[in-house]
Design a protein around this motif. Structure first.
Motif, PDB file in Angstrom:
ATOM      1  N   ASN A 248       0.825  -1.215   0.000  1.00 14.18           N
ATOM      2  CA  ASN A 248       0.000   0.000   0.000  1.00 14.18           C
ATOM      3  C   ASN A 248       0.857   1.262   0.000  1.00 14.18           C
ATOM      4  OD1 ASN A 248      -2.424   1.469  -0.124  1.00 14.18           O
ATOM      5  ND2 ASN A 248      -2.602   1.604   2.101  1.00 14.18           N
ATOM      6  N   VAL A 249       2.052   1.181  -0.573  1.00 21.15           N
ATOM      7  CA  VAL A 249       2.902   2.365  -0.657  1.00 21.15           C
ATOM      8  C   VAL A 249       2.267   3.427  -1.551  1.00 21.15           C
ATOM      9  CG1 VAL A 249       4.303   1.563  -2.609  1.00 21.15           C
ATOM     10  CG2 VAL A 249       5.283   3.153  -0.929  1.00 21.15           C
ATOM     11  N   ASP A 250       1.445   3.025  -2.499  1.00 21.63           N
ATOM     12  CA  ASP A 250       0.783   4.017  -3.347  1.00 21.63           C
ATOM     13  C   ASP A 250      -0.187   4.867  -2.529  1.00 21.63           C
ATOM     14  OD1 ASP A 250       2.194   2.862  -5.388  1.00 21.63           O
ATOM     15  OD2 ASP A 250       0.475   1.893  -6.339  1.00 21.63           O
ATOM     16  N   GLY A 251      -0.797   4.270  -1.502  1.00 21.25           N
ATOM     17  CA  GLY A 251      -1.691   5.030  -0.636  1.00 21.25           C
ATOM     18  C   GLY A 251      -0.942   6.075   0.168  1.00 21.25           C
ATOM     19  N   ILE A 252       0.238   5.699   0.649  1.00 20.91           N
ATOM     20  CA  ILE A 252       1.072   6.616   1.436  1.00 20.91           C
ATOM     21  C   ILE A 252       1.966   7.420   0.504  1.00 20.91           C
ATOM     22  CG2 ILE A 252       3.061   5.068   1.785  1.00 20.91           C
ATOM     23  CD1 ILE A 252       1.455   6.844   4.711  1.00 20.91           C
ATOM     24  N   GLY A 253       1.616   7.448  -0.780  1.00 23.65           N
ATOM     25  CA  GLY A 253       2.410   7.937  -1.905  1.00 23.65           C
ATOM     26  C   GLY A 253       3.467   8.990  -1.660  1.00 23.65           C
ATOM     27  N   PRO A 254       3.149  10.162  -1.089  1.00 19.29           N
ATOM     28  CA  PRO A 254       4.166  11.208  -0.927  1.00 19.29           C
ATOM     29  C   PRO A 254       5.363  10.777  -0.091  1.00 19.29           C
ATOM     30  CG  PRO A 254       1.956  12.102  -0.626  1.00 19.29           C
ATOM     31  CD  PRO A 254       1.801  10.616  -0.691  1.00 19.29           C
ATOM     32  N   ALA A 255       5.215   9.695   0.674  1.00 19.81           N
ATOM     33  CA  ALA A 255       6.314   9.196   1.500  1.00 19.81           C
ATOM     34  C   ALA A 255       7.210   8.224   0.756  1.00 19.81           C
ATOM     35  CB  ALA A 255       5.768   8.513   2.749  1.00 19.81           C
ATOM     36  N   GLY A 256       6.707   7.645  -0.374  1.00 21.04           N
ATOM     37  CA  GLY A 256       7.559   6.628  -0.972  1.00 21.04           C
ATOM     38  C   GLY A 256       7.091   5.944  -2.231  1.00 21.04           C
ATOM     39  N   ALA A 257       6.276   6.572  -3.061  1.00 22.68           N
ATOM     40  CA  ALA A 257       5.654   5.863  -4.175  1.00 22.68           C
ATOM     41  C   ALA A 257       6.330   6.024  -5.529  1.00 22.68           C
ATOM     42  CB  ALA A 257       4.181   6.280  -4.305  1.00 22.68           C
ATOM     43  N   VAL A 258       7.417   6.777  -5.629  1.00 24.97           N
ATOM     44  CA  VAL A 258       8.061   6.981  -6.935  1.00 24.97           C
ATOM     45  C   VAL A 258       8.710   5.688  -7.417  1.00 24.97           C
ATOM     46  CG1 VAL A 258       9.868   8.220  -8.185  1.00 24.97           C
ATOM     47  CG2 VAL A 258       8.458   9.428  -6.501  1.00 24.97           C
ATOM     48  N   LYS A 259       8.489   5.363  -8.701  1.00 23.00           N
ATOM     49  CA  LYS A 259       9.161   4.244  -9.372  1.00 23.00           C
ATOM     50  C   LYS A 259       9.934   4.832 -10.549  1.00 23.00           C
ATOM     51  CE  LYS A 259       5.436   2.228  -7.346  1.00 23.00           C
ATOM     52  NZ  LYS A 259       4.644   2.933  -6.347  1.00 23.00           N
ATOM     53  N   ALA A 260      11.245   4.667 -10.537  1.00 24.84           N
ATOM     54  CA  ALA A 260      12.070   5.353 -11.540  1.00 24.84           C
ATOM     55  C   ALA A 260      13.237   4.484 -11.957  1.00 24.84           C
ATOM     56  CB  ALA A 260      12.582   6.681 -10.971  1.00 24.84           C
ATOM     57  N   ASN A 261      13.897   4.908 -13.032  1.00 28.15           N
ATOM     58  CA  ASN A 261      15.132   4.235 -13.448  1.00 28.15           C
ATOM     59  C   ASN A 261      16.319   5.169 -13.213  1.00 28.15           C
ATOM     60  OD1 ASN A 261      15.613   5.907 -15.847  1.00 28.15           O
ATOM     61  ND2 ASN A 261      13.939   4.783 -16.819  1.00 28.15           N
ATOM     62  N   VAL A 262      17.508   4.618 -13.289  1.00 28.02           N
ATOM     63  CA  VAL A 262      18.695   5.409 -12.953  1.00 28.02           C
ATOM     64  C   VAL A 262      18.965   6.512 -13.971  1.00 28.02           C
ATOM     65  CG1 VAL A 262      19.754   3.570 -11.605  1.00 28.02           C
ATOM     66  CG2 VAL A 262      20.259   3.724 -14.059  1.00 28.02           C
ATOM     67  N   THR A 263      18.591   6.292 -15.220  1.00 30.97           N
ATOM     68  CA  THR A 263      18.818   7.317 -16.237  1.00 30.97           C
ATOM     69  C   THR A 263      18.024   8.575 -15.914  1.00 30.97           C
ATOM     70  OG1 THR A 263      19.192   5.620 -17.912  1.00 30.97           O
ATOM     71  CG2 THR A 263      18.688   7.835 -18.707  1.00 30.97           C
TER      72      THR A 263
END
Length: 504
Positions: A248-263
């Motif tokens: 449920n990290v998407d629910g707490i989104g501002p605390a930890g929901a980013v999914k990214a790549n190194v580029t």
């Protein structure tokens, strides 16, 4: 978990973020080759299936590469474009959103958030009426983590926000640094109230789009649609078992929901080094970005174990200290089986981001590799952090094993429950933590909490103990005057206090 190195070095220079000043001489090829050898060796030694990293130096994305595999079964390789959950590294993005709102004249850092959000309410009235946006994101609210309010819970952001008033503080406001994801969630609600847009929409418009972070996403459903994302793993005994995506990290989104790549994360790092600018355009003002970079809380214990690391402080979304005399801003991220670490050395115009797909070894690999890179590029002698952290890892395991033995020694083995096991069963509730269901499982008790299935064993008297992932967590059953169990007090992880659930 075995490392398989499958990708060649990728040199990526983003024209949109190249600085106008003359670039320094490129790093010698043998330095990069040595880095490759070192990273591959560390992945093997720590049994990490996959990782990716980038190095930003003097206005350039000097190095971006994937190592190993993103799926241990198919052996699909990690690339420099593979998405990982960066977890709490997301906090720096949320803090920057607040800085942008301050630029827009919509936020005063020193104004209580209660004046912006009349429905904001904590369990302490003074804290409720005093906390500012700065306090929400600098971990000095007085509220302990209370993470199991949201972890795997069927709650949306508004429901979490409304439950804050039922959570006890354990410190006065400003008394002590206490890491808290729920306050970042509240910061996301504040962003929504001030901008009229969701945290996700504001992030997209103000940060991701201007920085060209086109494949970065903010929810798992979006990530799962991508053709290049990493699975995650978190079980040392069963390294092929997937950690899943039910936190449920998407629910707490501002605390930890980013999914990214190194580029694309390199663009974020360059923004930090370039004082809020990208391609000459101001994304966030230097003045308000400096608010993010200013220490607001002392991290306890302040003294680091190793002499190369200075006193720990926290700004907004950044841990701030020194490394070998160099000013350093860092933040880690941990969710599901992902572990990430971003590091910015502003006075050296250098930054590093590394992400991995297992939590079984904690932050040991990302710290080891990051420190190796910093030592190498700052032309210092390279410290053997691998040996240091390997010993720390072993010591921590031994300490955990001793704690288990001590726990068993303290157990009164000649006692029995005061009631029949069926008397302990029932539905117990807490206004913030939700429902805890106790049922019989053959001749034992089990607990269902959110998506957690917890086997219980009798510890002593009317105290039971969790097994598996909840090993050592005590469930203390309490009686009313009639002799019936009407409450259960749980040593809830990350709460620093027992949480009392009342029987329906």
């Amino acid at each position: 978990m075995k490392n398989i190195s499958l990708f060649l070095l990728l040199f990526v220079l983003s024209p949109a973020f190249a600085q106008k000043k003359k670039a320094k001489a490129p790093v010698a090829p043998d330095t990069l080759q040595q880095l490759d050898v070192f990273v591959n060796k560390m992945l093997t030694e720590w049994s990490v299936p996959g990782a990716a990293l980038c190095i930003v130096k003097d206005g350039k994305l000097l190095y971006a590469k994937g190592y190993g595999v993103k799926d241990v079964k198919t052996k699909a390789p990690v690339t420099a474009h593979t998405l990982f959950g960066i977890a709490s590294c997301s906090k720096s993005f949320t803090a920057a959103c607040l800085a942008i709102l301050a630029d827009e004249g919509k936020l005063d850092w020193n104004k209580p958030v209660k004046e912006y959000m009349p429905d904001f309410q904590l369990n302490d009235e003074y804290a409720t009426r005093t906390i500012t946006a700065r306090d929400l994101v600098s971990h000095r609210s007085g509220l302990p983590r209370h993470d199991y309010v949201w972890v795997s819970a069927p709650l949306n952001r508004k429901e979490m926000f409304d439950r804050l008033k039922y959570l006890s503080l354990n410190k006065p406001i400003y008394a002590q640094y206490q890491y808290n994801n729920l306050m970042y969630m509240a910061a996301g609600v504040l962003i929504e109230r001030l901008s009229g847009k969701t945290w996700e929409a504001y992030m997209q418009e103000k940060i991701l789009d201007p920085l060209g972070m086109k494949t970065t996403v903010l929810t798992y459903p979006e990530m799962l649609k991508s053709s290049d994302y990493s699975l995650s793993y978190d079980d040392e005994k069963n390294p092929t078992k997937e950690a899943g995506f039910d936190s449920n990290v998407d629910g707490i989104g501002p605390a930890g929901a980013v999914k990214a790549n190194v580029t694309e994360m390199s663009n974020w790092l360059m923004l930090q080094l370039n004082k809020g600018k990208a391609d000459g355009k101001v994304i966030v003002s230097e003045k308000n970005l400096n608010e993010n970079h200013t220490p607001w809380a002392v991290v306890q214990p302040a003294e680091a174990k190793y002499p190369e690391v200075g006193f720990g402080t926290y700004g907004m979304g950044w841990n701030i200290n020194t490394y070998r005399g160099h000013l350093r801003r860092q933040h880690g991220g941990s969710i599901e089986g992902y572990r990430s670490l971003m590091t910015v050395l502003p006075n050296d115009n250098m930054a590093v981001f590394i992400t991995t797909n297992t939590g079984a070894v904690g932050y040991n690999l990302v710290n080891t590799v990051t420190n190796y890179i910093v030592d190498t590029y700052l032309e210092k002698n390279v410290i053997d952090w691998n040996s240091r952290l390997r010993k720390d890892f072993t010591d921590a395991k031994e300490k955990s094993a001793k704690a288990k033995l001590d726990n068993e020694t303290q157990r009164r083995k000649d006692t029995k429950p005061t009631h029949t096991l069926g008397s302990y069963a029932g539905i117990y509730e807490h206004p913030a933590y939700g429902t805890l269901t106790l049922t019989m499982d053959g001749d034992a008790l089990k607990a269902d909490y959110h998506t957690e299935k917890i086997a219980l064993r009798h510890y002593h008297y009317d105290i039971f103990e969790g097994q598996g992932d909840w090993e050592g967590i005590k469930f203390k059953f309490l009686m009313n005057a009639k002799g019936d169990f009407d409450r259960v007090s749980v040593e809830m992880p990350a709460a620093t206090m027992d949480i009392e659930f009342k029987k329906k």
